[in-house]
Enzyme design. Structure first.
Site, short mmCIF file in Angstrom:
data_model
loop_
_atom_site.label_atom_id
_atom_site.label_comp_id
_atom_site.label_asym_id
_atom_site.label_seq_id
_atom_site.Cartn_x
_atom_site.Cartn_y
_atom_site.Cartn_z
CG ASP A 537 -0.02 0.07 2.33
OD1 ASP A 537 0.70 -0.86 2.96
OD2 ASP A 537 -0.58 0.51 3.69
CD GLU A 538 -1.45 5.03 2.61
OE1 GLU A 538 -1.87 5.36 3.07
OE2 GLU A 538 -0.17 4.33 3.97
#
Length: 885
Positions: A537-538
């Site tokens: 993620d991210e």
């Protein structure tokens, strides 16, 4: 008379002088550490009151005003050689006192220092430092503890007034500063508002709750006869493994039932006896009669769950009496999970084992174990000692070669949950303990973003081996490309050291090593890995996000910054540019998904059939077929009101198994209610309580628009024209940025975990089938039978309040006690709780004396009244609230 040795004298004088400097610095540190510090949030709507948040570079042009007040109760401090280090999850955009400046260091760590204009801290006086922060500060946990002081070579010291988990000791109550925007439609949960909300729930009497099992079975037929277990039970647990037998015995004993008694409880596995919707792993039948109880499972898990249903009926307090009944049951979802983050802040083995006990009791079967993040690495890996020696510790070492920099309120030393890790033996014990309770442990090592603990640990390893002359060994697992000069900032404000470089062969070797070692642990524990969580993620630069605009092309409502100096992750890495030029990846945006595919091949090579990730980490992959594992699971974490009701379908239709993990419903690190005294992050929603989670429809996401609101309390609409193959499972998440202790962890998880288990195991009658193109509009459409939902919640809430909380007491779980609702009606106190059956107390003398509230004999009161709820065992109380006279 001997001649003086001038060199010795000079050396001694220098030593004294050096000692004197250090002493002066230590005196300054000691003095400032005794200051009383206060933090006050003054204005969460600064943009409406003259502050140009956009010009300050605030995301979405949103900022707030706050004040730091330092009170010197001792002698004047005029020394300028000091620094106050503090943790702030909000960027400080401006300091409005010319005597001070604030500098962002890394992550949430900032430092406050004097400028040339500093005139000192006068004796007995206050020094006020107004600041402007990005975004808002709406809950007390937006302010972090353990501010500390350094000077020269002095020993750092925490400012004593901030060295506490009781944030009210140095944070001024927020008062009216609880709204995100002036037109925020959320309802502040005062005693009166809470009373009104609780009054919507019908309170059921004991006969109406008789025979209720949590989570709810597929079919249940309760009979009139009661079985008295006072003489104990005689358990035949031959259908279970010895370890699972022990887990069941432990639960009976915990509930006060003698397991060497007379009443027989027989178990058997009969796979051929189940068909149709019952032909699922974990299915069981339970028959409780006068002479015996019989549990028949489709497999061992089914037997275990059938026994847990029997245990569900046993009251924790009073006579151990259960009704005769018949139940047939099978799980709704194959995947029923709790995610626990121990990377941001560490949580102990004891707390993890208590969590596994409760997961087993409520039939949750996946423990998603988030073992690494930017702020910490929490599992021992043989051959890579720096991962835990450096990555598992936080302290004030600016070189970060002995530990990581302090973060998230951990202060300058290692004596708190900022530091800690599981040994290899600890982890094996945890996996064994989980397996005995029919729980699969899914380890997550987050990458390529949120990887700073690993990156800095391997930098420490690199330095150590280079100094030893082992250049080849030093580079074997190095995760940074030394050519990479990218100016990039992650979502939690780490620079490029927060990203493992996916273009390096060393990164692949590192991943292979870690997977291999953790697989060995699982095999030794008797539960070989079947799922590996990649994270993913991210992996982005926050300053290139949609809430910012470049100074040459300013857009209204956005933070104005110089985006020309910002880079995407790995943009200036020579290794990554080589891959882009070779056509291996289209551009650096695709590196995260590319790396996910490469890691999946390693996962498969280690005999693991499924890889899992947060969905955004795989967003650039064509579909699930490009990965090396048989299955690819995604934790879907888009908020519904921002379009998640539709984008979930995209993932399912690409062949991914979708685990519903929506922040606005099942993030347990979010507050329980809209009240500044509650704790948690709130970017996805302002609250998620048991009732909201219970009302969640995880397999028909658009439906939720009729039964909930968005972050600002507004109704929203939801529809999707795409087919929905169905969810693979449901997962609730606890992230630990502001959950520092085990006590805080349990406060956030329980009793919400029970509502999560209910929705993961049981589909309610009021949940609608997904229909392509059907639009649900909050406040306008009425497809959902809200009366049936209300009746179902009243039943469930009554069972939790009158029975399940007492069981958590027996287990030593420090769950959140709901704050009561209360009103004064006609001079008499009326009070209630969200979980009927829980006792309420009130005080009319400022909390000196407390009396038990009885709704049948409402007491006459006058003046100030306080209320609180009390745990069934009488050992704990809720947060106290005040009732308006």
């Amino acid at each position: 008379m001997k001649a003086f040795n001038l060199s010795v004298v000079a050396s001694a004088l220098m030593g004294l002088l050096g000692s004197g400097v250090a002493l002066a610095g230590q005196e300054t540190v000691d003095s400032i550490s005794t200051f009383t510090l206060n933090y006050t949030i003054n204005d969460n709507h600064a943009v409406q009151h003259g502050v140009d948040c956009a010009a300050l570079g605030a995301d979405w042009a949103s900022c707030n005003k706050a004040t730091i007040t330092l009170t010197n109760n001792g002698d004047a401090v005029t020394d300028r050689e000091w620094t106050i280090w503090f943790h702030s999850i909000r960027r400080i955009l401006r300091v409005d006192n010319p005597q001070f400046r604030v500098t962002h260091v890394m992550g949430d760590l900032h430092k406050l220092e004097p400028t040339d204009a500093f005139t000192g801290f006068p004796a007995g006086q206050q020094t006020v430092i107004p600041i402007v922060n990005e975004y808002w500060q709406l809950f007390i946990t937006d302010v972090l503890p353990r501010w500390y002081v350094t000077a020269d070579d002095a020993t750092p010291k925490t400012i004593a007034s901030t060295d506490t988990e009781d944030l009210t000791q140095f944070v001024t109550p927020l008062g009216e500063q609880w709204k995100r925007t002036p037109d925020d439609k959320n309802v502040l949960m005062t005693a009166e508002a809470r009373f009104d909300k609780n009054s919507e729930v019908k309170v059921l009497n004991a006969p109406a709750l008789r025979g209720q099992i949590v989570p709810t079975p597929l079919t249940l037929h309760v009979q009139g006869q009661d079985i008295d277990l006072a003489q104990g039970v005689k358990l035949d647990l031959a259908a279970l493994s010895p370890e699972s037998q022990q887990a069941i015995l432990q639960r009976f004993t915990q509930l006060g039932v003698n397991t060497e008694g007379r009443w027989p409880v027989r178990t058997a596995i009969a796979a051929d006896a189940f068909s149709g919707e019952m032909a699922k792993p974990g299915a069981y039948r339970l028959t409780i009669g006068k002479h015996e109880a019989v549990v028949t499972g489709i497999d061992r898990a089914g037997v275990f769950y059938g026994l847990q249903s029997l245990l569900s009926l046993i009251p924790a307090n009073g006579a151990p009496t259960i009704p005769a009944l018949e139940a047939s049951d099978a799980p709704r979802f194959d995947y029923r999970a709790i995610h626990l983050d121990v990377g941001r802040n560490f949580h102990t083995k004891a707390a993890v084992l208590r969590l596994l006990d409760q997961m087993g009791a409520y039939k949750l079967n996946k423990f998603h174990f988030h073992l690494s993040d930017d702020e910490g690495w929490r599992i021992e890996i043989p051959g890579l000692p720096e991962l835990t020696e450096v990555g598992g510790r936080r302290c004030h070492d600016l070189s970060e070669r002995t530990c990581l920099l302090p973060q998230l309120g951990s202060g300058p030393d290692t004596s708190n949950n900022g530091s800690g890790f599981f040994t290899r033996a600890d982890y094996i014990d945890i996996v064994k303990y989980a397996a005995a309770r029919q729980i699969e442990v899914i380890p997550e090592i987050d990458m390529p973003a949120h990887a700073r603990a690993a990156v800095m640990s391997m930098e420490a390893r690199f330095d150590r081996l280079m100094k030893a002359g082992d250049e080849k060994g030093a580079g074997e697992f190095r995760l940074l490309d030394p050519t990479d000069t990218s100016n990039t900032t992650g979502v939690q404000y780490y620079n490029r050291t927060g990203y493992l470089n996916p273009c390096l062969e060393a990164s692949g070797r590192f991943v292979d090593k870690v997977i291999g070692e953790i697989q060995k642990m699982h095999r030794e524990a008797g539960q070989p890995l079947t799922t590996w969580h990649f994270g993913g993620d991210e992996a982005k630069n926050i300053y290139l996000g949609t809430g910012y605009t470049d100074k040459t092309r300013p857009e209204a409502g956005k933070g104005v910054i110089d985006q020309s100096i910002q880079d995407k992750p790995w943009a200036k890495s020579a290794a990554c540019q080589k891959m882009v030029k070779a056509g291996t990846v289209a551009d650096v945006d695709h590196l995260s998904s590319y790396f996910g595919v490469e890691v999946s091949k390693l996962v498969n090579a280690h005999g693991i059939e499924a890889m899992q990730a947060w969905q955004d980490g795989l967003k650039d992959a064509k579909d699930a077929s490009v990965f090396g594992t048989r299955h690819v699971n995604v934790n879907f974490w888009d908020t519904l009101y921002w379009g998640g009701f539709d984008t979930a379908n995209d993932w399912a239709n690409k062949g991914f198994r979708v685990v519903i993990s929506n922040p606005d419903y099942v993030y347990l690190d979010f507050p329980n209610e809209v009240n500044p005294q509650e704790s948690g992050y709130y970017w996805g929603t302002r609250f998620s309580d048991e009732r909201k989670i219970f009302s969640f429809a995880p397999d028909n996401l658009p439906q939720n628009a009729e039964t909930s609101v968005d972050r600002d309390g507004n109704a929203f609409s939801a529809t999707s024209d795409k087919p929905w193959p169905g969810a693979y499972g449901l997962s609730a998440q606890l992230w630990s940025e502001v959950v520092r202790t085990d006590k805080q962890m349990e406060y956030m998880i329980y009793p919400r975990l029970i509502a999560v288990a209910e929705r993961a195991w049981h589909r309610a009658a009021w949940e609608q089938d997904y229909t392509v193109g059907r639009e649900y509009k909050g406040g306008e459409t009425h497809f959902v039978d809200v009366n049936a939902l209300a009746q179902d919640w009243a039943r469930f809430a009554g069972v939790i309040g009158s029975r399940e909380l007492a069981k958590l007491d027996k287990a030593g779980v420090q769950y959140r006690l709901p704050v009561p609702g209360a009103r004064i009606v006609g001079g008499k106190l009326a009070a209630n709780t969200s979980l009927p059956g829980l006792a309420v107390e009130y005080s009319t003398d400022g909390g000196k004396n407390w009396q038990r509230y009885d709704d049948k004999q409402r007491p006459a009161v006058s003046g100030a009244v306080q209320v609180r709820s009390v745990s069934p065992d009488g050992k704990r109380v809720s947060r106290v609230d005040h009732v308006k006279g």
